[in-house]
Design a protein around this motif. Structure first.
Motif, short mmCIF file in Angstrom:
data_model
loop_
_atom_site.label_atom_id
_atom_site.label_comp_id
_atom_site.label_asym_id
_atom_site.label_seq_id
_atom_site.Cartn_x
_atom_site.Cartn_y
_atom_site.Cartn_z
N VAL A 1 0.69 -1.23 -0.12
CA VAL A 1 0.13 0.02 0.03
C VAL A 1 0.90 1.21 0.02
CG1 VAL A 1 -2.03 -1.03 1.12
CG2 VAL A 1 -0.26 0.01 2.41
N SER A 2 2.23 1.09 -0.26
CA SER A 2 3.00 2.34 -0.06
C SER A 2 2.68 3.44 -0.99
CB SER A 2 4.40 1.76 -0.35
OG SER A 2 4.71 1.18 -1.49
N SER A 3 1.95 3.15 -2.38
CA SER A 3 1.83 4.16 -3.37
C SER A 3 0.34 4.64 -3.37
CB SER A 3 2.51 3.64 -4.65
OG SER A 3 3.59 3.47 -4.86
N LEU A 4 -0.55 4.13 -2.39
CA LEU A 4 -1.79 4.15 -2.49
C LEU A 4 -2.23 5.08 -1.45
CD1 LEU A 4 -2.91 0.58 -2.27
CD2 LEU A 4 -2.48 1.85 -4.26
N ASP A 5 -3.42 6.06 -1.89
CA ASP A 5 -3.84 7.03 -0.82
C ASP A 5 -4.68 6.34 0.13
OD1 ASP A 5 -7.15 6.83 -1.91
OD2 ASP A 5 -6.02 6.93 -3.61
N PRO A 6 -4.98 7.07 1.24
CA PRO A 6 -5.56 6.66 2.52
C PRO A 6 -6.89 5.72 2.00
CG PRO A 6 -4.92 8.75 2.76
CD PRO A 6 -4.68 8.57 1.32
N LEU A 7 -7.85 6.50 1.03
CA LEU A 7 -9.18 5.82 0.88
C LEU A 7 -8.69 4.39 0.13
CD1 LEU A 7 -11.33 8.64 -0.45
CD2 LEU A 7 -11.47 7.48 1.67
N THR A 8 -7.82 4.37 -0.74
CA THR A 8 -7.60 2.92 -1.55
C THR A 8 -7.07 1.97 -0.45
OG1 THR A 8 -7.21 4.32 -3.48
CG2 THR A 8 -6.60 2.01 -3.47
N ARG A 9 -6.22 2.58 0.47
CA ARG A 9 -5.61 1.59 1.58
C ARG A 9 -6.78 1.01 2.31
NH1 ARG A 9 -2.15 5.84 3.16
NH2 ARG A 9 -2.87 5.84 5.30
N ARG A 10 -7.91 1.80 2.48
CA ARG A 10 -8.85 1.27 3.24
C ARG A 10 -9.69 -0.01 2.55
NH1 ARG A 10 -13.57 5.43 4.97
NH2 ARG A 10 -13.86 5.20 3.04
N GLU A 11 -9.74 0.40 1.35
CA GLU A 11 -10.51 -0.59 0.29
C GLU A 11 -9.64 -1.94 0.31
OE1 GLU A 11 -13.68 -0.60 -0.64
OE2 GLU A 11 -13.89 0.96 0.33
N PHE A 12 -8.18 -1.52 0.37
CA PHE A 12 -7.47 -2.89 0.04
C PHE A 12 -7.61 -3.72 1.52
CE2 PHE A 12 -3.18 -4.28 1.74
CZ PHE A 12 -3.14 -5.43 1.08
N MET A 13 -7.41 -3.00 2.43
CA MET A 13 -7.64 -3.84 3.76
C MET A 13 -8.81 -4.68 3.77
SD MET A 13 -4.86 -3.76 5.76
CE MET A 13 -3.38 -2.64 5.85
N ARG A 14 -9.95 -3.85 3.30
CA ARG A 14 -11.28 -4.56 3.36
C ARG A 14 -11.21 -5.73 2.39
NH1 ARG A 14 -15.44 0.57 2.80
NH2 ARG A 14 -15.28 1.27 4.87
N ALA A 15 -10.42 -5.79 1.39
CA ALA A 15 -10.44 -6.64 0.26
C ALA A 15 -9.89 -7.88 0.82
CB ALA A 15 -9.79 -6.23 -1.22
N ILE A 16 -8.79 -7.63 1.55
CA ILE A 16 -7.94 -9.01 1.75
C ILE A 16 -8.60 -9.83 2.79
CG2 ILE A 16 -5.72 -7.99 1.26
CD1 ILE A 16 -5.40 -7.71 4.42
N PHE A 17 -9.86 -9.34 3.49
CA PHE A 17 -10.65 -10.15 4.60
C PHE A 17 -11.99 -10.31 3.92
CE2 PHE A 17 -7.85 -7.50 6.84
CZ PHE A 17 -6.91 -8.59 7.81
N SER A 18 -12.25 -10.26 2.69
CA SER A 18 -13.46 -10.30 2.17
C SER A 18 -13.58 -11.86 1.39
CB SER A 18 -13.66 -9.15 1.17
OG SER A 18 -13.15 -9.33 -0.03
N GLY A 19 -12.79 -12.54 1.72
CA GLY A 19 -12.78 -13.97 0.63
C GLY A 19 -13.78 -14.71 1.46
N ASP A 20 -13.64 -16.20 0.98
CA ASP A 20 -14.45 -17.07 1.62
C ASP A 20 -14.22 -17.25 3.12
OD1 ASP A 20 -15.72 -19.62 2.26
OD2 ASP A 20 -14.99 -20.73 0.82
N GLN A 21 -15.03 -16.82 3.82
CA GLN A 21 -14.99 -16.77 5.31
C GLN A 21 -15.04 -18.20 6.02
OE1 GLN A 21 -14.21 -14.10 6.90
NE2 GLN A 21 -14.39 -13.00 4.88
#
Length: 275
Positions: free
Chosen positions: A159-179
Motif C-alpha cells: 500500500v506504499s503508493s496508495l492513498d488513504p481511501l484506497t488503502r482502506r479498500e485494500f484492507m477490506r478486500a484482503i478479508f473479504s474472501g471465503d470466510q
C-alpha cells in the motif's frame, strides 16, 4: 490457530560478506495476520522472497503449507498470493488482458470476484499497464494476488503508493474472501497505523535479525519500558537502546515489573526497537 502455515528455520542469506538475513526462525499459525515491521534495508523484502521460494538462502530453510519454499508444488502455488514491492507486470497488455491471462493459471480464479476487486480499487481496465501510475500498478498486483482467493498471502509494502481511501479498500478486500476458510497473511508496511488495526501478530526485524515475534495482544499486555534505575533480568530484556539507554522488557519474565509503564503503540514499539 495451532497449525503452522508459514515456517522459517535458521534462515541466513549473505551478500557481499554481510548477512542480509541472520538465523531467522518463524512459526506462523493458520489464520494469523502478521505485520512484518522494520526500517528500510532491514531484510523484510528478502525474507518474503525466501519464503516465496524466489531466493535461495545460504543456510536454513522455509516452508509454506508444509511444502519447502524452494520446491513449491502446483497445488500450493494455487493457494498462494504474493505482491512484490516492485510489481513484475506485462506492460504491453491492457489491465483487463493482464487479469484474464493470469487468471487462466488458477483453477479457483473467479472473474466476477476479480472484476469486483478491480472496481473497488478504481483500476482502469482498458488502460495499458505501461501507462499506469505507480499506484495503479500496485493496485493491479494486489488484484492479481487476491482474485483467486488464496489461503496464504505474502505482501511486501502493498500500500506504499496508495492513498488513504484506497488503502482502506485494500484492507477490506484482503478479508473479504471465503470466510469458511482460514487465510494466513504476512504483510510488511511502513504505515503502522494500518497494520495496528488488523494484525494478530507482529514480527520486528532489524539488520537482518528477528528482534521480536509475538501476538499483538501479548505485546500490548506485556511489553513495557523498564522504569529508570531498575535492573530487569536479562531474560526479560527484549531490547536495550544503545542511544537512548532505555530497556524494553517482557513483563511475563519479570512479574515484579508488570505494573510498570503503559501499553505501547506499534509506532512507539518501532521507535524503541530502532534507537
Amino acid at each position: 490457530m495451532t497449525d503452522s502455515v508459514i515456517r522459517a528455520s535458521g534462515l541466513t542469506l549473505r551478500r557481499k560478506q554481510r548477512d542480509v538475513l541472520h538465523d531467522i526462525s518463524l512459526d506462523i499459525p493458520a489464520g494469523a495476520v502478521v505485520g512484518l515491521v522494520g526500517r528500510n534495508g532491514a531484510g523484510k523484502s528478502t525474507l518474503l522472497q525466501c519464503l516465496a521460494g524466489l531466493v535461495s538462502p545460504d543456510a536454513g530453510s522455509s516452508a509454506l503449507l508444509g511444502c519447502p519454499s524452494l520446491d513449491l508444488s502446483d497445488a500450493v502455488r494455487e493457494r498462494l498470493g504474493y505482491v512484490a514491492q516492485t510489481p513484475d507486470l506485462f506492460g504491453w497488455m491492457s489491465v483487463l488482458e493482464h487479469l484474464q491471462t493470469i487468471g487462466r493459471a488458477y483453477p479457483r480464479w473467479n472473474e466476477e470476484r476479480c472484476l469486483a476487486l478491480a472496481l473497488r480499487l478504481d483500476l482502469p481496465l482498458s488502460t495499458n499497464v505501461s501507462k499506469l501510475s505507480g499506484g495503479d500498478q500496485q493496485k493491479l498486483a494486489v488484484v492479481l494476488a487476491l482474485a483467486h482467493d488464496p489461503d496464504v498471502l505474502l505482501f511486501d509494502e502493498p500500500v506504499s503508493s496508495l492513498d488513504p481511501l484506497t488503502r482502506r479498500e485494500f484492507m477490506r478486500a484482503i478479508f473479504s474472501g471465503d470466510q469458511q476458510r482460514e487465510r494466513t497473511i504476512l504483510i510488511s508496511s511502513h504505515i503502522l497505523s494500518d497494520l495496528e488495526r488488523v494484525v494478530s501478530h507482529v514480527a520486528f526485524i532489524r539488520d537482518g535479525r528477528l528482534q521480536a515475534f509475538d501476538s499483538w495482544d501479548a505485546m500490548l499486555e506485556h511489553y513495557r519500558l523498564a522504569p529508570p534505575g531498575s535492573a530487569p533480568p536479562a531474560e526479560a530484556t527484549v531490547w536495550r537502546g544503545a542511544a537512548s539507554g532505555r530497556v524494553l522488557i517482557d513483563s511475563r519474565r519479570a512479574p515484579q515489573l508488570a505494573a510498570a509503564g503503559r501499553a505501547l503503540t506499534l509506532d512507539e514499539l518501532f521507535m524503541e526497537l530502532n534507537t
